[in-house]
Enzyme design. Structure first.
Site, short mmCIF file in Angstrom:
data_model
loop_
_atom_site.label_atom_id
_atom_site.label_comp_id
_atom_site.label_asym_id
_atom_site.label_seq_id
_atom_site.Cartn_x
_atom_site.Cartn_y
_atom_site.Cartn_z
CG ASP A 243 -85.47 -28.63 18.37
OD1 ASP A 243 -85.52 -27.50 18.91
OD2 ASP A 243 -86.06 -29.63 18.83
CG ASP B 57 -86.55 -24.27 18.52
OD1 ASP B 57 -85.53 -24.65 19.11
OD2 ASP B 57 -87.63 -24.87 18.57
CG ASN C 123 -89.28 -28.95 18.25
OD1 ASN C 123 -89.76 -29.56 19.20
ND2 ASN C 123 -88.78 -27.73 18.36
CB THR D 89 -83.67 -23.72 22.22
OG1 THR D 89 -83.40 -23.73 20.82
CG2 THR D 89 -83.10 -22.46 22.84
CG PHE E 139 -89.93 -32.75 23.01
CD1 PHE E 139 -90.51 -33.89 22.48
CD2 PHE E 139 -89.00 -32.06 22.24
CE1 PHE E 139 -90.18 -34.34 21.22
CE2 PHE E 139 -88.66 -32.50 20.97
CZ PHE E 139 -89.25 -33.64 20.46
CG ASN E 140 -85.92 -29.50 24.10
OD1 ASN E 140 -86.37 -29.89 23.03
ND2 ASN E 140 -85.87 -28.22 24.43
CG HIS F 70 -91.64 -23.84 25.60
ND1 HIS F 70 -92.19 -24.11 26.83
CD2 HIS F 70 -92.47 -24.40 24.68
CE1 HIS F 70 -93.32 -24.81 26.68
NE2 HIS F 70 -93.50 -24.99 25.38
CG ASP F 71 -87.08 -23.15 22.33
OD1 ASP F 71 -87.11 -23.78 23.40
OD2 ASP F 71 -87.23 -23.71 21.22
#
Length: 319
Positions: free
Chosen positions: A14, A19, A43, A128, A169-170, A243-244
């Site tokens: 996303d 990402d 996102n 992700t 969040f995810n 992060h991703d």
């Protein structure tokens, strides 16, 4: 499967600043064979993140197709992260007109059809974003569970959250989908906040990427600049955690990311804890445990992989 055979993956994302870096890393390292990109509302809205995925893949010169998936969670309204990623989902970057094609299949159907046409243990799923597409694929075609090699996802955390005190969040966006994915019985590696908060894009990292002097490196530098200010304002970070791409780094070089096997489940009903990933570290996990969590990142090796992938874009033909 030979150690030198590229890992075939479907990247479900996303974009989203981090990402975008995951797309570049997946497309720029020969250890990964990117079969396709699916998108999910998270996102930002599905329309925005799908445009972003195609634009980033264009900058990365990827010979791939982007397949839009679900535009909302299974049962809840969509929550987006404009406070972190901006109104476009990739604020701070100048994106080209996308030249990577838009797939005609729904993302969930692309996932199912690709896995079912493959040999068992051939394909790894790398989500992700929120896990809606993956959960729906499992519900629509349960046989994919036995065919997928593993699921390596960015989401959750065992000590902290970011959308709430306990929820990342995810997982927070679609906890029901996360519950399905974690309990499906296939191998799952959770690359959560405890690991990804170690993947800081420091000023030194930015300078190393900027020195490459390419369109792709400039895109990443611009993304990191916006991300830095958003994280400083919203979460108090001096440097932003990216992060991703940690999921992709783990697949390229497992020595880069340490893991620990443990049971994982998702809280669905807590008034303060909905979306919390509950990791049970009380005793050694038995052979029946199919889940593990990422714990420690080799920061230098991680950013070396990312920087090498960005540099490798210049060796590819323009789209």
């Amino acid at each position: 499967m030979s150690a030198h055979t590229p890992r075939k993956i479907i990247l479900d994302c996303d974009p989203g600043h981090d990402d975008a870096v995951a797309i570049i890393l997946a497309g720029g390292n020969p250890a990964i064979e990117l079969l396709g990109i699916t998108t999910i509302g998270g996102n930002q809205t599905l329309e925005k993140v799908t445009h972003n995925a195609r634009a980033v893949a264009t900058v990365a010169r990827l010979d791939t197709v982007v397949y839009p998936g679900c535009d909302r969670p299974l049962v809840r309204p969509l929550t987006v992260a404009a406070d972190v990623h901006g109104e476009t989902g990739l604020d701070g970057a100048s994106l080209p007109e996308p030249r990577v094609p838009l797939g005609q299949k729904h993302g969930v159907d692309f996932i199912i059809d690709t896995i079912m046409a493959s040999d068992a243990g051939e394909i790894t799923l790398v989500p992700t974003g929120p896990l809606t597409n993956i959960a729906l694929a499992v519900r629509k075609e349960p046989r994919i569970v036995e065919k997928v090699r593993e699921v390596v996802l960015m989401g959750g955390g065992y000590h902290t959250g970011n959308r709430t005190a306990w929820a990342e969040f995810n997982v927070y966006v679609d906890p029901e989908a996360a519950h399905i994915v974690f309990n499906a019985g296939w191998p799952v590696t959770m690359v959560g906040l405890d690991l990804t908060h170690q993947a800081l894009a420091t000023r030194e990292v930015e300078r190393s990427i900027a020195e490459l002097g390419t369109d792709c490196s400039q895109l990443v530098v611009d993304l990191c600049g916006f991300f830095r200010e958003a994280y400083r304002e919203n979460q108090g970070f001096d440097d932003p955690p990216v992060h991703d791409p940690c999921t992709i780094a783990y697949l390229i070089d497992p020595e880069c990311v340490a893991t620990r096997r443990a049971p994982i489940d998702v809280e669905l009903r807590g008034s303060l804890t909905t979306g919390m990933t509950v990791v049970d570290f009380r005793s050694p996990a038995g052979p029946e445990c199919s889940t593990q969590v990422a714990t420690t990142l080799d920061h230098g090796r991680f950013w070396q992989l990312v920087t090498e992938a960005i540099a490798a874009v210049e060796d590819k033909p323009e789209l």
